[in-house]
Design a protein around this motif. Structure first.
Motif, PDB file in Angstrom:
ATOM      1  N   ILE A 219       3.137   5.954  -2.846  1.00 14.90           N
ATOM      2  CA  ILE A 219       4.322   6.708  -3.259  1.00 14.90           C
ATOM      3  C   ILE A 219       4.310   6.920  -4.772  1.00 14.90           C
ATOM      4  O   ILE A 219       4.497   8.038  -5.263  1.00 14.90           O
ATOM      5  N   VAL A 220       4.078   5.846  -5.520  1.00 13.58           N
ATOM      6  CA  VAL A 220       4.087   5.939  -6.987  1.00 13.58           C
ATOM      7  C   VAL A 220       2.948   6.819  -7.489  1.00 13.58           C
ATOM      8  O   VAL A 220       3.136   7.666  -8.370  1.00 13.58           O
ATOM      9  N   SER A 221       1.766   6.657  -6.909  1.00 15.72           N
ATOM     10  CA  SER A 221       0.615   7.468  -7.312  1.00 15.72           C
ATOM     11  C   SER A 221       0.845   8.942  -7.007  1.00 15.72           C
ATOM     12  O   SER A 221       0.542   9.824  -7.831  1.00 15.72           O
TER      13      SER A 221
ATOM     14  N   ASP B  23       0.831  -1.204   0.000  1.00 15.52           N
ATOM     15  CA  ASP B  23       0.000   0.000   0.000  1.00 15.52           C
ATOM     16  C   ASP B  23       0.863   1.251   0.000  1.00 15.52           C
ATOM     17  O   ASP B  23       0.572   2.217  -0.711  1.00 15.52           O
ATOM     18  N   ARG B  24       1.955   1.231   0.790  1.00 12.45           N
ATOM     19  CA  ARG B  24       2.862   2.386   0.816  1.00 12.45           C
ATOM     20  C   ARG B  24       3.508   2.584  -0.558  1.00 12.45           C
ATOM     21  O   ARG B  24       3.633   3.725  -1.028  1.00 12.45           O
ATOM     22  N   ARG B  25       3.912   1.497  -1.194  1.00 12.29           N
ATOM     23  CA  ARG B  25       4.514   1.582  -2.532  1.00 12.29           C
ATOM     24  C   ARG B  25       3.544   2.237  -3.524  1.00 12.29           C
ATOM     25  O   ARG B  25       3.913   3.120  -4.291  1.00 12.29           O
ATOM     26  N   LYS B  26       2.296   1.775  -3.482  1.00 13.69           N
ATOM     27  CA  LYS B  26       1.292   2.311  -4.403  1.00 13.69           C
ATOM     28  C   LYS B  26       1.038   3.791  -4.150  1.00 13.69           C
ATOM     29  O   LYS B  26       0.885   4.579  -5.090  1.00 13.69           O
TER      30      LYS B  26
ATOM     31  N   ALA C  43       6.992  12.159  -0.414  1.00 19.23           N
ATOM     32  CA  ALA C  43       6.750  11.525   0.880  1.00 19.23           C
ATOM     33  C   ALA C  43       5.557  12.170   1.595  1.00 19.23           C
ATOM     34  O   ALA C  43       4.677  11.470   2.116  1.00 19.23           O
ATOM     35  N   GLU C  44       5.517  13.495   1.588  1.00 10.71           N
ATOM     36  CA  GLU C  44       4.421  14.204   2.258  1.00 10.71           C
ATOM     37  C   GLU C  44       3.075  13.861   1.615  1.00 10.71           C
ATOM     38  O   GLU C  44       2.090  13.591   2.311  1.00 10.71           O
ATOM     39  N   ALA C  45       3.042  13.848   0.275  1.00  9.44           N
ATOM     40  CA  ALA C  45       1.795  13.550  -0.427  1.00  9.44           C
ATOM     41  C   ALA C  45       1.344  12.112  -0.203  1.00  9.44           C
ATOM     42  O   ALA C  45       0.145  11.815  -0.174  1.00  9.44           O
ATOM     43  N   ALA C  46       2.309  11.215  -0.039  1.00  9.43           N
ATOM     44  CA  ALA C  46       1.994   9.790   0.152  1.00  9.43           C
ATOM     45  C   ALA C  46       1.734   9.442   1.615  1.00  9.43           C
ATOM     46  O   ALA C  46       1.290   8.326   1.915  1.00  9.43           O
TER      47      ALA C  46
END
Length: 204
Positions: free
Chosen positions: A16-18, A11-14, A38-41
């Motif tokens: 970050i990429v999104s 979920d964190r990976r998704k 990082a802030e946006a994710a």
């Protein structure tokens, strides 16, 4: 079944990429920082770094994720019966360019090509290279199917032919993203001229 920890990591990976995709399109690649992503994710900068290493690594991960859908689209849309090789490659190139521009703009694609070089040898760069191979094999499969139906002579090696045609259209794709003024139609015309000239020599 994936563990809770594994699901949270994915979920964190998704996220970050999104988040990176949105920021790259809104702010541009150069003006986007790891901290912005990082802030946006909703994660720390350290987490982004641990997952992807660099901003270029995040960018390559984004392309790898998007292009998985491209491979499926190519398999569904490209013909495998009564194949005209020139039209097959033009259709392939058209789909690739359409998919690329719908997901990222040309400026960011130029950063992708640069990232492939700067991140050479990394896990993500190798994943990008494997993706290129899969794209080539999407073309090869159609050539093999056409050959099985008698549209292409048996003496032709479909793997070598498919890879050669893939690299040719890939060179034109790089030309496409290298210029904001270059249109898909112009690239398709140039690619058609390339193949017409090559095939006329082979037939002659």
């Amino acid at each position: 079944m994936a563990t809770l920890r594994a699901r949270q990591k994915e979920d964190r990976r998704k996220r970050i990429v999104s988040s990176a995709k949105t920021l790259f399109r809104e702010k541009g690649y150069e003006k986007t920082t790891i901290e912005n992503i990082a802030e946006a994710a909703g994660v720390s900068g350290v987490t982004v770094h641990n997952y992807y290493g660099t901003k270029a690594g995040v960018l390559l991960a984004l392309v790898v994720e998007n292009d998985a859908a491209l491979i499926a689209r190519l398999d569904e849309t490209l013909p495998s019966e009564d194949v005209d090789l020139i039209e097959l490659v033009i259709g392939f190139a058209h789909t690739v360019m359409d998919h690329a521009i719908k997901n990222l703009d040309k400026e960011i694609w130029r950063q992708v090509i640069a990232a492939v070089t700067t991140e050479a040898g990394t896990r993500l760069s190798e994943a990008y290279s494997r993706l290129d191979q899969q794209l080539a094999y999407a073309l090869i499969k159609k050539i093999e199917a056409a050959q099985a139906k008698g549209s292409i002579p048996e003496k032709v090696d479909p793997v070598h032919l498919g890879k050669a045609l893939f690299h040719l259209q890939n060179a034109r794709f790089i030309q496409f993203i290298s210029s904001d003024a270059m249109s898909r139609k112009e690239i398709e015309t140039r690619l058609r001229n390339d193949m017409t000239a090559l095939f006329s020599v082979c037939i002659g």
